[in-house]
Design a protein around this motif. Structure first.
Motif, PDB file in Angstrom:
ATOM      1  N   ALA B 273       9.999  46.136  36.190  1.00 33.97           N
ATOM      2  CA  ALA B 273       8.532  46.095  36.271  1.00 33.97           C
ATOM      3  C   ALA B 273       7.946  45.650  34.937  1.00 33.97           C
ATOM      4  CB  ALA B 273       7.984  47.467  36.662  1.00 33.97           C
ATOM      5  N   ILE B 274       8.478  46.228  33.844  1.00 35.55           N
ATOM      6  CA  ILE B 274       8.004  45.828  32.520  1.00 35.55           C
ATOM      7  C   ILE B 274       8.270  44.335  32.293  1.00 35.55           C
ATOM      8  CG2 ILE B 274       8.282  46.180  30.038  1.00 35.55           C
ATOM      9  CD1 ILE B 274       9.120  49.047  30.613  1.00 35.55           C
ATOM     10  N   GLY B 275       9.468  43.896  32.668  1.00 36.22           N
ATOM     11  CA  GLY B 275       9.838  42.505  32.455  1.00 36.22           C
ATOM     12  C   GLY B 275       8.964  41.554  33.252  1.00 36.22           C
ATOM     13  N   LEU B 276       8.655  41.941  34.489  1.00 40.02           N
ATOM     14  CA  LEU B 276       7.816  41.092  35.328  1.00 40.02           C
ATOM     15  C   LEU B 276       6.424  40.972  34.723  1.00 40.02           C
ATOM     16  CD1 LEU B 276       7.712  39.469  37.906  1.00 40.02           C
ATOM     17  CD2 LEU B 276       7.063  41.533  39.143  1.00 40.02           C
ATOM     18  N   PHE B 277       5.905  42.101  34.275  1.00 42.68           N
ATOM     19  CA  PHE B 277       4.601  42.123  33.602  1.00 42.68           C
ATOM     20  C   PHE B 277       4.620  41.157  32.417  1.00 42.68           C
ATOM     21  CE2 PHE B 277       1.848  44.221  30.350  1.00 42.68           C
ATOM     22  CZ  PHE B 277       0.647  44.161  31.026  1.00 42.68           C
TER      23      PHE B 277
END
Lengths: 309, 302
Positions: B273-277
């Motif tokens: 999720a952090i990476g996608l953000f």
């Protein structure tokens, strides 16, 4: 990209400038200052490198007391003997060679094939094929999905985790595509008239005429894979599979960083520092040896990519 | 002659298309599948389980980092390091290229180029190793401090020094290589423009300002857009090598944090999720930089 092709030959600079303010005093002062600044750049760039080499040949006492500068003090090869007698170092060094050769071979095959296809301007669907590649320059899946994928494909702890995920560099692909595009179409038409099919044309006509470009690409990929460490760090667990970059990383992490700061004795840190210098020198050595010969190929490769990309 | 239908195209060019199969497989598996794999940011993923996750959890993981103070700390660090990198490292190659362009002795020019390109060919691990050696207690920087009668400084253990060290080492490694494209662009400037500027009474400085700089502007804009696109991805590998828990307060960035959360601690969905953000912000940055530059200076990547 938008850099335009050179429109004309650059006029030799003296001719262009002799008529101008070359003689003005301000400009002469500027020239001197400029030369000094640029010499400063050279010194700043080389200083750390020369220092590492000097340390690698120095006695530990001199390093510990901070007396090694640009020249080895207490010249000795003890640390070289020590690093080179470590079997893990040699295993890892050999791994780097193997990974570099295998990865470069795979990369070259894939890049040549795709670039050749992309260079055919009349090919239906060419735009989509270019787009598929270029889009990956601006958006990628990210670390975690890649990690999950490699684990999911059971590639962990295999050479494939290191050589496959970065097999095609889109930048290299575009450089090669523009090179193929610049080849005279008549050559391949003649080959077709003589009854060669696509594969034969590529192998017997196009590739032999692209040797300089292929050599450049091989160097691009080989340096990339020689220097890479992160895939190995991420996907390999067993030290007998590590490339030498991980060997070096572990030396650095063990000696200076991480949680165990202060636990190792100062003397042990110094010895480790000496070993680091030696490992750095040995890791960089092959690149340093070829650098004088390859530098201009790299430059022309980058230029080509910039001009036509 | 272009084929009119797919059937004709394939019959005529099937050998060409066959050459594209393996590379396409590469792109699908190693580039596009991970993009799809980002669904684990919305699904609960168990290590070793289905690579697309077990069940939907909606925005649960996004909510998690929204409420995570560490996330905001590393986010701030990322913005600061990214901005520093951009502000310091973008102009340096332009300046160096302009200075090189004024050199009349070919030998000096070649020497500067050869030497300044060199660090570009070193592994990032080697660069990190050099940084450790140069900044260690017995390293050349501390030698210099001692010679001046100062205390030695454990640079790599102090958060206050990390940004300086990062930007400086990045400059050392990249500035020379960064001049290549500018030097290429400089050769394309029409010499008649200098002639005209001189006739209009421009001195060398004015020539640089009114002819040289506008001449390399398209290159500058292109590189600026590309740099802005990688703003969020600040030197992940290098930071991973250089930082340690003592320097986390300034050194920890989004990508290193998600590396620890995901790969080290195994919270894959949260890290995804952090990476996608992070990558969505990167994409938005590059798209807007591109749009702005197309409107204002008329140069764009596409």
């Amino acid at each position: 990209m938008t850099v335009e092709a050179p429109k004309r030959d650059v006029t030799p600079t003296p001719a262009r400038r002799n008529r101008g303010q070359l003689t003005s005093r301000g400009y002469r002062v500027f020239q001197t200052v400029n030369a000094l600044v640029l010499t400063g750049v050279v010194v700043l760039t080389l200083y750390p490198l020369v220092n590492i080499v000097a340390r690698s040949f120095s006695a530990e006492d001199y390093i510990r007391s901070g007396r090694v500068n640009l020249w080895p003090r207490g010249f000795n090869l003890t640390t070289y003997h020590r690093v080179m007698s470590d079997p893990t170092f040699w295993t890892n060094y050999r791994n780097t060679v193997v990974y570099t050769v295998v990865a470069t071979a795979i990369s070259m095959v894939l890049t040549v094939c795709y670039a050749y296809v992309l260079s055919k301007k009349n090919l239906r669907g060419r735009g989509a094929l270019v787009g598929i590649a270029v889009f990956t320059m601006f958006f990628n899946g990210g670390l975690i999905p890649n990690y999950v994928l490699i684990s999911g494909l059971s590639l962990r702890n295999t050479i494939w985790a290191v050589v496959l995920p970065n097999a095609i560099s889109v930048f290299n692909l575009l450089v090669m595509k523009s090179f193929f595009e610049s080849m005279p179409a008549e050559l391949e038409e003649a080959a077709a008239v003589d009854g060669l099919n696509t594969y034969q044309t590529l192998l017997r006509i196009v590739l032999p005429l692209s040797k300089a470009m292929l050599a450049t690409m091989v160097l691009f990929y080989a340096v990339f894979f020689w220097n890479s460490w992160f895939s190995a760090y991420l996907y390999l667990d067993r030290s007998e599979m590590f490339p030498v970059t991980i060997y070096l990383r572990n030396l650095i992490a063990g000696a200076t960083g991480g949680s165990d700061v202060g636990t190792a004795s100062e003397a042990a840190l110094q010895i480790a520092a000496n070993i680091q210098s030696v490992t750095i020198v040995l890791t960089v050595l092959p690149i340093m040896l070829v650098y004088p010969f390859i530098q201009r190929y790299f430059v022309s490769g980058v230029m080509l990519g910039a001009v036509k990309g | 002659m272009a084929a009119r239908t797919w059937r004709q195209a394939i019959r005529r060019d099937w050998q060409l298309y066959s050459l594209a199969i393996l590379p396409l497989l590469f792109f699908v598996i190693f580039r596009y599948l991970p993009m799809v794999g980002n669904v684990i940011a919305f699904r609960r993923y168990q290590p070793g389980g289905d690579i697309f996750g077990e069940r939907w959890v909606g925005l649960h993981y996004f909510q998690m980092f929204w409420d995570d103070p560490t996330f905001w700390q590393v986010f701030t660090n990322t913005l600061i390091l990214g901005a520093l990198t951009l502000v310091v490292l973008f102009p340096l190659p332009v300046v160096l290229a302009l200075l090189l362009n004024e050199v009349r002795t070919g030998a000096l020019k070649r020497l500067v180029q050869t030497v300044s390109y060199l660090p570009h060919f070193l592994s990032i691990v080697v660069v990190a190793g050099i940084v450790f050696q140069v900044l260690s207690v017995d390293g050349i920087v501390n030698q210099g401090l001692k010679a001046l009668g100062e205390q030695t400084v454990p640079f790599l253990q102090q958060p206050g020094w990390f940004r300086t060290i990062y930007v400086t080492s990045e400059a050392w490694q990249t500035v020379g290589w960064g001049t290549i494209l500018y030097l290429a662009a400089l050769t394309t400037i029409d010499p008649d423009l200098y002639e005209a500027a001189r006739i209009d009474g421009a001195n060398r400085w004015r020539q640089t300002w009114h002819v040289t700089l506008p001449g390399i502007r398209p290159t500058m804009v292109t590189l600026l857009i590309l740099n802005i696109g990688t703003f969020m991805a600040v030197g992940f590998e290098k930071i991973l090598l250089l930082y340690n828990p003592l320097t986390y307060p300034t050194a920890d960035v989004v990508s290193t944090y998600l590396y620890r959360v995901g790969v080290v601690s195994g919270s894959f969905s949260y890290a995804a999720a952090i990476g996608l953000f992070e990558s969505v912000i990167g994409l938005i940055l590059v798209l807007s930089a591109n749009a702005i530059s197309r409107r204002t200076v008329g140069t764009s990547l596409w």
